[in-house]
Scaffold this motif. Structure first.
Motif, PDB file in Angstrom:
ATOM      1  N   SER A  92      17.008   6.771   2.229  1.00 20.70           N
ATOM      2  CA  SER A  92      17.301   5.507   1.560  1.00 20.70           C
ATOM      3  C   SER A  92      16.165   4.517   1.735  1.00 20.70           C
ATOM      4  O   SER A  92      15.750   3.854   0.783  1.00 20.70           O
ATOM      5  CB  SER A  92      18.598   4.908   2.106  1.00 20.70           C
ATOM      6  N   ILE A  93      15.639   4.421   2.944  1.00 25.91           N
ATOM      7  CA  ILE A  93      14.543   3.488   3.208  1.00 25.91           C
ATOM      8  C   ILE A  93      13.279   3.944   2.477  1.00 25.91           C
ATOM      9  O   ILE A  93      12.551   3.128   1.913  1.00 25.91           O
ATOM     10  CB  ILE A  93      14.301   3.341   4.720  1.00 25.91           C
ATOM     11  N   ALA A  94      13.040   5.238   2.448  1.00 33.89           N
ATOM     12  CA  ALA A  94      11.850   5.760   1.769  1.00 33.89           C
ATOM     13  C   ALA A  94      11.889   5.491   0.268  1.00 33.89           C
ATOM     14  O   ALA A  94      10.835   5.376  -0.373  1.00 33.89           O
ATOM     15  CB  ALA A  94      11.717   7.253   2.029  1.00 33.89           C
ATOM     16  N   ARG A  95      13.072   5.371  -0.298  1.00 30.33           N
ATOM     17  CA  ARG A  95      13.201   5.155  -1.741  1.00 30.33           C
ATOM     18  C   ARG A  95      13.093   3.684  -2.138  1.00 30.33           C
ATOM     19  O   ARG A  95      13.084   3.374  -3.325  1.00 30.33           O
ATOM     20  CB  ARG A  95      14.530   5.728  -2.236  1.00 30.33           C
ATOM     21  N   TYR A 100       9.052  -4.036  -1.403  1.00 27.00           N
ATOM     22  CA  TYR A 100      10.262  -4.491  -0.710  1.00 27.00           C
ATOM     23  C   TYR A 100      10.416  -3.811   0.647  1.00 27.00           C
ATOM     24  O   TYR A 100      10.918  -4.408   1.586  1.00 27.00           O
ATOM     25  CB  TYR A 100      11.500  -4.207  -1.561  1.00 27.00           C
ATOM     26  N   ARG A 101       9.999  -2.540   0.729  1.00 27.51           N
ATOM     27  CA  ARG A 101      10.167  -1.768   1.961  1.00 27.51           C
ATOM     28  C   ARG A 101       9.446  -2.420   3.136  1.00 27.51           C
ATOM     29  O   ARG A 101       9.953  -2.459   4.252  1.00 27.51           O
ATOM     30  CB  ARG A 101       9.666  -0.340   1.774  1.00 27.51           C
ATOM     31  N   GLU A 102       8.260  -2.934   2.884  1.00 30.07           N
ATOM     32  CA  GLU A 102       7.466  -3.558   3.943  1.00 30.07           C
ATOM     33  C   GLU A 102       8.241  -4.701   4.609  1.00 30.07           C
ATOM     34  O   GLU A 102       8.321  -4.784   5.830  1.00 30.07           O
ATOM     35  CB  GLU A 102       6.154  -4.068   3.329  1.00 30.07           C
ATOM     36  N   VAL A 103       8.837  -5.556   3.796  1.00 31.28           N
ATOM     37  CA  VAL A 103       9.631  -6.664   4.321  1.00 31.28           C
ATOM     38  C   VAL A 103      10.881  -6.138   5.010  1.00 31.28           C
ATOM     39  O   VAL A 103      11.254  -6.592   6.094  1.00 31.28           O
ATOM     40  CB  VAL A 103       9.999  -7.659   3.183  1.00 31.28           C
ATOM     41  N   TYR A 104      11.534  -5.145   4.403  1.00 29.69           N
ATOM     42  CA  TYR A 104      12.757  -4.574   4.959  1.00 29.69           C
ATOM     43  C   TYR A 104      12.515  -4.001   6.352  1.00 29.69           C
ATOM     44  O   TYR A 104      13.264  -4.280   7.286  1.00 29.69           O
ATOM     45  CB  TYR A 104      13.294  -3.487   4.017  1.00 29.69           C
ATOM     46  N   GLY A 118       6.734 -13.561   6.836  1.00 30.02           N
ATOM     47  CA  GLY A 118       6.009 -14.298   5.796  1.00 30.02           C
ATOM     48  C   GLY A 118       4.565 -14.570   6.197  1.00 30.02           C
ATOM     49  O   GLY A 118       3.643 -14.386   5.403  1.00 30.02           O
ATOM     50  N   ALA A 119       4.381 -14.992   7.441  1.00 34.48           N
ATOM     51  CA  ALA A 119       3.030 -15.280   7.924  1.00 34.48           C
ATOM     52  C   ALA A 119       2.183 -14.008   7.961  1.00 34.48           C
ATOM     53  O   ALA A 119       1.008 -14.013   7.579  1.00 34.48           O
ATOM     54  CB  ALA A 119       3.097 -15.910   9.307  1.00 34.48           C
ATOM     55  N   LYS A 120       2.784 -12.916   8.390  1.00 36.76           N
ATOM     56  CA  LYS A 120       2.068 -11.646   8.502  1.00 36.76           C
ATOM     57  C   LYS A 120       1.650 -11.106   7.134  1.00 36.76           C
ATOM     58  O   LYS A 120       0.579 -10.523   6.995  1.00 36.76           O
ATOM     59  CB  LYS A 120       2.961 -10.629   9.210  1.00 36.76           C
ATOM     60  N   LEU A 121       2.500 -11.323   6.133  1.00 39.67           N
ATOM     61  CA  LEU A 121       2.233 -10.786   4.800  1.00 39.67           C
ATOM     62  C   LEU A 121       1.642 -11.815   3.841  1.00 39.67           C
ATOM     63  O   LEU A 121       1.340 -11.493   2.693  1.00 39.67           O
ATOM     64  CB  LEU A 121       3.524 -10.216   4.197  1.00 39.67           C
ATOM     65  N   GLY A 122       1.523 -13.071   4.300  1.00 40.60           N
ATOM     66  CA  GLY A 122       1.002 -14.121   3.436  1.00 40.60           C
ATOM     67  C   GLY A 122       1.967 -14.496   2.329  1.00 40.60           C
ATOM     68  O   GLY A 122       1.563 -14.799   1.212  1.00 40.60           O
ATOM     69  N   LEU A 123       3.270 -14.475   2.648  1.00 38.83           N
ATOM     70  CA  LEU A 123       4.315 -14.795   1.667  1.00 38.83           C
ATOM     71  C   LEU A 123       5.059 -16.053   2.084  1.00 38.83           C
ATOM     72  O   LEU A 123       5.181 -16.352   3.269  1.00 38.83           O
ATOM     73  CB  LEU A 123       5.319 -13.637   1.568  1.00 38.83           C
ATOM     74  N   SER A 124       5.597 -16.747   1.094  1.00 38.67           N
ATOM     75  CA  SER A 124       6.444 -17.899   1.395  1.00 38.67           C
ATOM     76  C   SER A 124       7.791 -17.410   1.914  1.00 38.67           C
ATOM     77  O   SER A 124       8.180 -16.258   1.682  1.00 38.67           O
ATOM     78  CB  SER A 124       6.653 -18.740   0.137  1.00 38.67           C
TER      79      SER A 124
END
Length: 151
Positions: A92-95, A100-104, A118-124
């Motif tokens: 399930s995680i691989a799919r 999205y998986r990176e955040v999950y 967010g800080a690690k990925l440069g996202l709000s």
């Protein structure tokens, strides 16, 4: 919680732990409408904590010399079901699409704070929340689909 923990006893323990933790940190809940989701996150983490604790106990049993009996007893049907469940979760995680998986994985598996992700990925923060929400939906749908295929 039953589905995540794998058995009723662990699910009940995780629920009790989650309720205590929720009570202790209830002042952190800012929006009463988010209570269900907030409690769900706490409960999920409690299940992961129990599952990790059981894994550590298995490692400890190897060091005390009872590893052979444990190895033999682990070949029963419960272990097969557990392995199948773990495979369903991994699948399930691989799919989940990589975006999205990176955040999950960072939030749900590594238990990182949303702001840290967010800080690690440069996202709000809203982007992290949105991706996590979407990843959970996909993971849940894939997990349900994997269970239907396996049964």
């Amino acid at each position: 919680m039953l589905r995540l923990c794998g058995n009723r006893e662990d699910a009940e323990d995780a629920l009790a732990d989650a309720l205590v933790k929720a009570f202790q940190s209830s002042n952190q809940l800012k929006d009463d409408e988010s209570f269900k989701a907030w409690l769900s996150i706490i409960a999920r983490r409690a299940c992961f904590k129990i599952m990790n604790h059981e894994s550590l106990l298995k490692v400890a049993s190897i060091s005390d010399g009872s590893w052979f009996e444990d190895m033999l007893s682990s070949r029963n049907s419960e272990n097969a079901e557990s392995m199948a469940l773990k495979d369903c979760i991994r699948t399930s995680i691989a799919r989940i699409p990589p975006i999205y998986r990176e955040v999950y994985v960072m939030c749900e598996i590594e238990d990182l704070d949303l702001k840290a992700v967010g800080a690690k990925l440069g996202l709000s923060l809203p982007a992290v929340k949105s991706r996590l929400h979407r990843a959970r939906e996909i993971a849940r749908a894939e997990f349900d689909r994997s269970l239907c295929i396996a049964s």
